[in-house]
Design a protein around this motif. Structure first.
Motif, PDB file in Angstrom:
ATOM      1  N   THR A   1     -16.133  -0.496   3.921  1.00  0.00           N
ATOM      2  CA  THR A   1     -15.748  -0.679   2.579  1.00  0.00           C
ATOM      3  C   THR A   1     -14.159  -1.208   2.338  1.00  0.00           C
ATOM      4  OG1 THR A   1     -14.892   1.579   2.795  1.00  0.00           O
ATOM      5  CG2 THR A   1     -17.051   1.511   1.544  1.00  0.00           C
ATOM      6  N   LYS A   2     -14.142  -1.764   1.344  1.00  0.00           N
ATOM      7  CA  LYS A   2     -12.925  -2.640   1.033  1.00  0.00           C
ATOM      8  C   LYS A   2     -11.925  -1.528   0.821  1.00  0.00           C
ATOM      9  CE  LYS A   2     -12.103  -4.932  -2.870  1.00  0.00           C
ATOM     10  NZ  LYS A   2     -10.884  -4.630  -3.526  1.00  0.00           N
ATOM     11  N   LEU A   3     -10.775  -1.636   1.318  1.00  0.00           N
ATOM     12  CA  LEU A   3      -9.561  -0.863   1.058  1.00  0.00           C
ATOM     13  C   LEU A   3      -8.692  -1.500  -0.102  1.00  0.00           C
ATOM     14  CD1 LEU A   3      -8.463   1.985   1.724  1.00  0.00           C
ATOM     15  CD2 LEU A   3      -7.336   1.012   3.666  1.00  0.00           C
ATOM     16  N   PHE A   4      -7.925  -2.536   0.168  1.00  0.00           N
ATOM     17  CA  PHE A   4      -7.290  -3.290  -0.741  1.00  0.00           C
ATOM     18  C   PHE A   4      -7.091  -4.495  -0.419  1.00  0.00           C
ATOM     19  CE2 PHE A   4      -4.228  -1.853   2.743  1.00  0.00           C
ATOM     20  CZ  PHE A   4      -3.472  -3.008   2.677  1.00  0.00           C
ATOM     21  N   ARG A   5      -6.510  -5.194  -1.182  1.00  0.00           N
ATOM     22  CA  ARG A   5      -6.397  -6.743  -1.045  1.00  0.00           C
ATOM     23  C   ARG A   5      -5.042  -7.245  -1.299  1.00  0.00           C
ATOM     24  NH1 ARG A   5      -9.773 -11.048  -1.227  1.00  0.00           N
ATOM     25  NH2 ARG A   5      -9.198 -12.823  -2.438  1.00  0.00           N
ATOM     26  N   ILE A   6      -4.638  -8.232  -0.719  1.00  0.00           N
ATOM     27  CA  ILE A   6      -3.268  -8.985  -0.834  1.00  0.00           C
ATOM     28  C   ILE A   6      -3.831 -10.506  -1.623  1.00  0.00           C
ATOM     29  CG2 ILE A   6      -1.523 -10.143   0.469  1.00  0.00           C
ATOM     30  CD1 ILE A   6      -1.848  -7.799   2.516  1.00  0.00           C
ATOM     31  N   ASN A   7      -3.077 -10.794  -2.642  1.00  0.00           N
ATOM     32  CA  ASN A   7      -3.383 -12.000  -3.387  1.00  0.00           C
ATOM     33  C   ASN A   7      -2.378 -12.759  -3.221  1.00  0.00           C
ATOM     34  OD1 ASN A   7      -6.144 -10.743  -4.427  1.00  0.00           O
ATOM     35  ND2 ASN A   7      -4.507  -9.284  -5.273  1.00  0.00           N
ATOM     36  N   HIS A   8      -2.260 -13.971  -2.642  1.00  0.00           N
ATOM     37  CA  HIS A   8      -1.349 -14.900  -2.812  1.00  0.00           C
ATOM     38  C   HIS A   8       0.078 -14.502  -2.496  1.00  0.00           C
ATOM     39  CE1 HIS A   8      -4.568 -17.649  -3.786  1.00  0.00           C
ATOM     40  NE2 HIS A   8      -4.994 -16.985  -4.692  1.00  0.00           N
ATOM     41  N   LEU A   9       0.219 -13.606  -1.480  1.00  0.00           N
ATOM     42  CA  LEU A   9       1.636 -12.863  -1.425  1.00  0.00           C
ATOM     43  C   LEU A   9       2.743 -13.881  -0.856  1.00  0.00           C
ATOM     44  CD1 LEU A   9       2.673 -10.058  -1.919  1.00  0.00           C
ATOM     45  CD2 LEU A   9       2.063  -9.748   0.588  1.00  0.00           C
ATOM     46  N   SER A  10       4.010 -13.824  -1.586  1.00  0.00           N
ATOM     47  CA  SER A  10       5.006 -14.675  -0.992  1.00  0.00           C
ATOM     48  C   SER A  10       6.344 -13.699  -0.701  1.00  0.00           C
ATOM     49  CB  SER A  10       5.296 -15.709  -1.712  1.00  0.00           C
ATOM     50  OG  SER A  10       4.226 -16.663  -1.720  1.00  0.00           O
ATOM     51  N   PHE A  11       7.113 -14.246   0.034  1.00  0.00           N
ATOM     52  CA  PHE A  11       8.450 -13.355   0.139  1.00  0.00           C
ATOM     53  C   PHE A  11       9.511 -14.200   0.564  1.00  0.00           C
ATOM     54  CE2 PHE A  11      11.598 -10.630   2.396  1.00  0.00           C
ATOM     55  CZ  PHE A  11      11.856  -9.975   1.347  1.00  0.00           C
ATOM     56  N   GLU A  12      10.383 -14.460  -0.056  1.00  0.00           N
ATOM     57  CA  GLU A  12      11.728 -15.414   0.338  1.00  0.00           C
ATOM     58  C   GLU A  12      12.906 -14.813   0.216  1.00  0.00           C
ATOM     59  OE1 GLU A  12      11.462 -18.019  -3.169  1.00  0.00           O
ATOM     60  OE2 GLU A  12       9.381 -18.701  -2.507  1.00  0.00           O
ATOM     61  N   LEU A  13      13.647 -15.185   1.070  1.00  0.00           N
ATOM     62  CA  LEU A  13      15.105 -14.681   1.110  1.00  0.00           C
ATOM     63  C   LEU A  13      16.011 -15.668   0.618  1.00  0.00           C
ATOM     64  CD1 LEU A  13      15.014 -12.577   4.516  1.00  0.00           C
ATOM     65  CD2 LEU A  13      15.197 -11.660   2.305  1.00  0.00           C
ATOM     66  N   PRO A  14      17.236 -15.461  -0.009  1.00  0.00           N
ATOM     67  CA  PRO A  14      18.216 -16.534  -0.287  1.00  0.00           C
ATOM     68  C   PRO A  14      17.977 -17.867   0.594  1.00  0.00           C
ATOM     69  CG  PRO A  14      19.041 -14.427  -0.577  1.00  0.00           C
ATOM     70  CD  PRO A  14      17.887 -14.328   0.251  1.00  0.00           C
ATOM     71  N   HIS A  15      18.079 -17.713   1.976  1.00  0.00           N
ATOM     72  CA  HIS A  15      18.100 -19.064   2.799  1.00  0.00           C
ATOM     73  C   HIS A  15      16.746 -19.395   3.480  1.00  0.00           C
ATOM     74  CE1 HIS A  15      22.432 -18.859   1.733  1.00  0.00           C
ATOM     75  NE2 HIS A  15      22.382 -17.652   2.309  1.00  0.00           N
ATOM     76  N   ARG A  16      15.913 -18.608   3.286  1.00  0.00           N
ATOM     77  CA  ARG A  16      14.678 -18.958   4.006  1.00  0.00           C
ATOM     78  C   ARG A  16      13.334 -18.163   3.391  1.00  0.00           C
ATOM     79  NH1 ARG A  16      13.270 -14.881   7.651  1.00  0.00           N
ATOM     80  NH2 ARG A  16      15.471 -13.962   7.572  1.00  0.00           N
ATOM     81  N   ASP A  17      12.057 -18.879   3.555  1.00  0.00           N
ATOM     82  CA  ASP A  17      11.037 -18.499   3.003  1.00  0.00           C
ATOM     83  C   ASP A  17      10.297 -17.843   4.369  1.00  0.00           C
ATOM     84  OD1 ASP A  17      11.421 -19.763   0.836  1.00  0.00           O
ATOM     85  OD2 ASP A  17       9.729 -21.290   0.877  1.00  0.00           O
ATOM     86  N   CYS A  18      10.243 -16.265   4.174  1.00  0.00           N
ATOM     87  CA  CYS A  18       9.606 -15.641   5.377  1.00  0.00           C
ATOM     88  C   CYS A  18       8.015 -15.884   5.271  1.00  0.00           C
ATOM     89  CB  CYS A  18       9.829 -14.112   5.183  1.00  0.00           C
ATOM     90  SG  CYS A  18      11.264 -13.721   5.152  1.00  0.00           S
ATOM     91  N   PHE A  19       7.149 -16.011   4.383  1.00  0.00           N
ATOM     92  CA  PHE A  19       5.854 -16.148   4.014  1.00  0.00           C
ATOM     93  C   PHE A  19       5.460 -16.653   2.699  1.00  0.00           C
ATOM     94  CE2 PHE A  19       6.325 -11.772   4.494  1.00  0.00           C
ATOM     95  CZ  PHE A  19       5.671 -11.360   3.326  1.00  0.00           C
ATOM     96  N   SER A  20       4.427 -17.375   2.683  1.00  0.00           N
ATOM     97  CA  SER A  20       4.009 -17.657   1.016  1.00  0.00           C
ATOM     98  C   SER A  20       2.226 -17.705   1.462  1.00  0.00           C
ATOM     99  CB  SER A  20       4.662 -18.971   1.050  1.00  0.00           C
ATOM    100  OG  SER A  20       4.034 -20.147   1.856  1.00  0.00           O
ATOM    101  N   ASP A  21       2.028 -17.458   0.119  1.00  0.00           N
ATOM    102  CA  ASP A  21       0.404 -17.738  -0.274  1.00  0.00           C
ATOM    103  C   ASP A  21      -0.438 -16.951   0.697  1.00  0.00           C
ATOM    104  OD1 ASP A  21      -1.257 -18.583  -2.016  1.00  0.00           O
ATOM    105  OD2 ASP A  21      -1.745 -20.288  -0.823  1.00  0.00           O
ATOM    106  N   PHE A  22      -0.183 -15.685   1.163  1.00  0.00           N
ATOM    107  CA  PHE A  22      -0.896 -14.901   2.005  1.00  0.00           C
ATOM    108  C   PHE A  22      -1.978 -13.974   1.449  1.00  0.00           C
ATOM    109  CE2 PHE A  22      -1.509 -11.038   4.913  1.00  0.00           C
ATOM    110  CZ  PHE A  22      -2.449 -11.616   5.501  1.00  0.00           C
ATOM    111  N   THR A  23      -3.222 -14.509   1.502  1.00  0.00           N
ATOM    112  CA  THR A  23      -4.374 -13.551   0.788  1.00  0.00           C
ATOM    113  C   THR A  23      -5.200 -13.148   2.120  1.00  0.00           C
ATOM    114  OG1 THR A  23      -4.185 -15.157  -1.197  1.00  0.00           O
ATOM    115  CG2 THR A  23      -6.315 -14.116  -0.756  1.00  0.00           C
ATOM    116  N   THR A  24      -5.649 -11.819   1.965  1.00  0.00           N
ATOM    117  CA  THR A  24      -6.538 -11.201   2.761  1.00  0.00           C
ATOM    118  C   THR A  24      -7.126  -9.871   2.066  1.00  0.00           C
ATOM    119  OG1 THR A  24      -7.009 -10.643   4.887  1.00  0.00           O
ATOM    120  CG2 THR A  24      -4.875  -9.796   4.149  1.00  0.00           C
TER     121      THR A  24
END
Length: 192
Positions: free
Chosen positions: A1-24
């Motif tokens: 059974t599905k538990l939860f979903r991550i939709n187009h997740l992005s996280f940026e710091l002032p000088h760096r993009d850690c990750f972007s557009d993560f969906t699973t």
């Protein structure tokens, strides 16, 4: 059974993009290891999933009514006992309510070999969803069935443990190198 979903997740710091557009999508009982260089955003990703940190974009859905146990990277409680004992106490508290999801941030950092082994045995008996940020390759091979690799602003998902992941990356690299060789040969032909 599905538990939860991550939709187009992005996280940026002032000088760096850690990750972007993560969906699973996360299934109940999955065992996920999050890997990447220090500062790549592993702890931030865990905190976003728990709702302790805001993302730069996207969201995590489906966590209503789901219990989460969490053991942070640095355990500041219980000053009078060793790192391993602190971890065991924090883990016992996190597991006391039998959470649907157990989130561990660098769990083996302060553990000796015996305590590491005990942790892995304990996790074998935990049947909920496991999310772990770690550099410990032995742990990743023993306890993990899926790898999320944060690298160059992207999160790649691999099925299998760390060894499977390394093998798959090697195969992908070989394929890419062969394609490059073929391209070089074709270029030489067109130039001649």
């Amino acid at each position: 059974t599905k538990l939860f979903r991550i939709n187009h997740l992005s996280f940026e710091l002032p000088h760096r993009d850690c990750f972007s557009d993560f969906t699973t999508q996360i299934q109940f009982g999955e065992r996920i290891g999050i890997i990447g260089r220090n500062g790549s955003g592993k702890s931030s990703l865990l905190k976003i999933i728990m709702g302790e940190l805001d993302s730069s974009g996207g969201d995590v859905s489906g966590l209503d009514g789901i219990s989460i146990g969490y053991v942070p990277q640095t355990i500041t409680n219980y000053e009078d006992i060793s790192g391993g004992e602190r971890f065991n106490k924090a883990l016992s508290e996190a597991l006391a309510d039998n959470p649907d999801i157990l989130i561990l941030d660098e769990p083996t950092n302060h553990l000796d070999q015996q305590t590491r082994y005990s942790l892995m045995r304990m996790l074998d008996n935990y049947d909920g969803t496991l999310l772990v940020a770690t550099h410990d390759t032995n742990f990743l091979n023993q306890c993990i069935k899926k790898i999320w690799h944060i690298d160059n602003g992207r999160i790649s998902v691999f099925s299998g443990n760390y060894e499977d992941y390394i093998n798959e990356r090697g195969i992908l690299r070989d394929v890419q190198e062969r394609k490059l060789e073929i391209l070089k040969k074709e270029r030489k032909k067109t130039i001649v």
